[in-house]
Enzyme design. Structure first.
Site, short mmCIF file in Angstrom:
data_model
loop_
_atom_site.label_atom_id
_atom_site.label_comp_id
_atom_site.label_asym_id
_atom_site.label_seq_id
_atom_site.Cartn_x
_atom_site.Cartn_y
_atom_site.Cartn_z
N ASP A 202 -9.86 1.69 -3.90
CA ASP A 202 -8.84 1.63 -2.86
C ASP A 202 -8.02 2.92 -2.87
O ASP A 202 -8.55 3.98 -2.57
CB ASP A 202 -7.99 0.36 -3.08
CG ASP A 202 -7.24 -0.09 -1.85
OD1 ASP A 202 -6.87 0.76 -1.02
OD2 ASP A 202 -6.98 -1.30 -1.71
N ASN B 39 -5.53 3.26 8.15
CA ASN B 39 -5.40 2.75 6.80
C ASN B 39 -4.68 3.81 5.97
O ASN B 39 -3.67 4.32 6.41
CB ASN B 39 -6.77 2.33 6.23
CG ASN B 39 -6.62 1.34 5.10
OD1 ASN B 39 -5.73 0.48 5.13
ND2 ASN B 39 -7.45 1.44 4.09
N ARG C 183 -7.28 0.14 13.36
CA ARG C 183 -5.96 0.53 12.89
C ARG C 183 -6.13 1.62 11.84
O ARG C 183 -7.19 1.77 11.24
CB ARG C 183 -5.20 -0.65 12.29
CG ARG C 183 -5.77 -1.19 10.98
CD ARG C 183 -4.75 -2.05 10.26
NE ARG C 183 -5.26 -2.75 9.09
CZ ARG C 183 -5.40 -2.23 7.87
NH1 ARG C 183 -5.14 -0.94 7.66
NH2 ARG C 183 -5.82 -2.98 6.86
N GLU D 180 -9.51 -6.16 9.76
CA GLU D 180 -10.31 -7.07 8.93
C GLU D 180 -10.28 -8.51 9.45
O GLU D 180 -9.25 -8.99 9.92
CB GLU D 180 -9.80 -7.04 7.48
CG GLU D 180 -10.06 -5.72 6.80
CD GLU D 180 -9.32 -5.56 5.49
OE1 GLU D 180 -9.96 -5.36 4.47
OE2 GLU D 180 -8.07 -5.64 5.52
N ASN E 213 -9.88 5.19 2.90
CA ASN E 213 -8.93 4.83 1.87
C ASN E 213 -8.41 6.02 1.08
O ASN E 213 -8.09 7.04 1.65
CB ASN E 213 -9.51 3.72 0.99
CG ASN E 213 -8.57 2.53 0.94
OD1 ASN E 213 -7.36 2.70 0.85
ND2 ASN E 213 -9.11 1.34 1.02
N GLU F 230 0.84 -1.21 0.00
CA GLU F 230 0.00 0.00 0.00
C GLU F 230 0.87 1.26 0.00
O GLU F 230 2.08 1.19 0.17
CB GLU F 230 -0.89 0.03 1.25
CG GLU F 230 -2.27 -0.59 1.07
CD GLU F 230 -3.25 0.30 0.31
OE1 GLU F 230 -2.86 1.41 -0.13
OE2 GLU F 230 -4.41 -0.12 0.14
#
Length: 299
Positions: free
Chosen positions: A204, A103, A101, A121, A154, A18
């Site tokens: 995303d 992202n 958490r 998740e 996101n 990511e």
């Protein structure tokens, strides 16, 4: 239309790659492996990857004006000194939500670090809903909470005139826009500028090009799409050889290359054998558009 070329760079395969960010000074691409708990730096000249392990899921990395980097890990904003391999907490959020958490995160044009949270998740894209919030770490290290009730915070970026903030809450299957005040960092007047189509799957990470068009990585869609936020239309689709494309940024010489991260978490052996590059980082050339340099955190 120039011919688009896609290549996998480096041999590393991440569980949940990511937050790609181009570091012009180091001629390198930074990214994170969230579930692998590491920050990685790929040197464009040598092709070598350095990885720095951390003690919690690390979800985004950004440049820092004073040098080195800032990261989001667990529910913390932190400073990262690369050579010393030193992580120092700056601020913590969501203290009342042990299962949360951070992202995705990105620095705004004024040097503030925007990042959002989500519940951990159970498996990819399956989680307790509406547990997340969107935050900003200001240069004075104070934290502002913009809103809560977020599923998966996101992709994010800002319009070229710095008047609009673009944002993705993945499970809304929408790219949203807000009015944005550069002076104060305040956002408001939320609206949708693009709804994803079924085959595009889950929106995303996101970045903007010099023409003001948005590029969105589609998780489980195996593609990045180029959108016009003014018309709400998709202009271009670039398909990649992996399904779990997670985020994108521009980098390289003149910011004319696009880098796309991907994931391998949630894929069984048969799926992985069909997509051996899953979890890899991809370089796309020949798009014919350029990006803008990332903003550094001012604190």
């Amino acid at each position: 239309m120039s011919s688009v070329k896609i290549e996998c760079v480096g041999s590393d395969r991440y569980r949940l790659g990511e937050s790609p960010v181009w570091d012009e000074k180091e001629n390198s691409l930074l990214c994170v492996d969230i579930t692998g708990r590491k920050v990685c730096r790929w040197d464009a000249a040598s092709g070598q990857v350095q990885a720095l392990s951390v003690d919690a899921p690390v979800s985004s990395v950004a440049l820092r004006k004073s040098g080195d980097y800032v990261i989001t890990l667990g529910t913390r904003f932190a400073a990262l000194k690369w050579k010393e391999q030193l992580v120092t907490t700056i601020a913590q959020v969501d203290r009342d939500k042990a299962n949360n958490r951070f992202n995705d995160g990105k620095v705004d044009p004024a040097g503030r670090y925007f990042a959002g949270t989500m519940a951990e998740e159970i498996r990819p894209a399956v989680l307790e809903r509406r547990q997340g919030s969107l935050y900003t770490l200001c240069p004075d290290h104070s934290v502002v909470k913009h809103f809560d009730q977020v599923d998966i915070s996101n992709g994010l970026d800002w319009s070229l005139d710095h008047k609009t903030f673009f944002y993705i809450d993945s499970l809304s299957y929408s790219v949203d826009a807000f009015d944005y005040d550069l002076q104060t960092g305040k956002i408001g007047n939320r609206r949708s500028v693009y709804k994803l189509e079924k085959e595009e799957s889950i929106p995303d990470g996101m970045c903007i090009d010099t023409e003001g068009k948005l590029w969105v990585a589609c998780y489980d869609g195996g593609r990045v799409i180029r959108l016009d936020p003014e018309t709400g239309k998709r202009i271009q689709t670039v398909k990649l050889p992996v399904d779990k494309t997670t985020s994108c940024c521009f980098g390289g010489k003149d910011y004319s290359e696009m880098y796309v991260t991907s994931a391998s978490d949630g894929m069984d052996r048969e799926w992985l054998s069909r997509q051996p590059q899953a979890g890899g980082v991809f370089k796309i050339t020949g798009l014919g558009v350029k990006g803008i340099p990332p903003y550094p955190f001012a604190g």
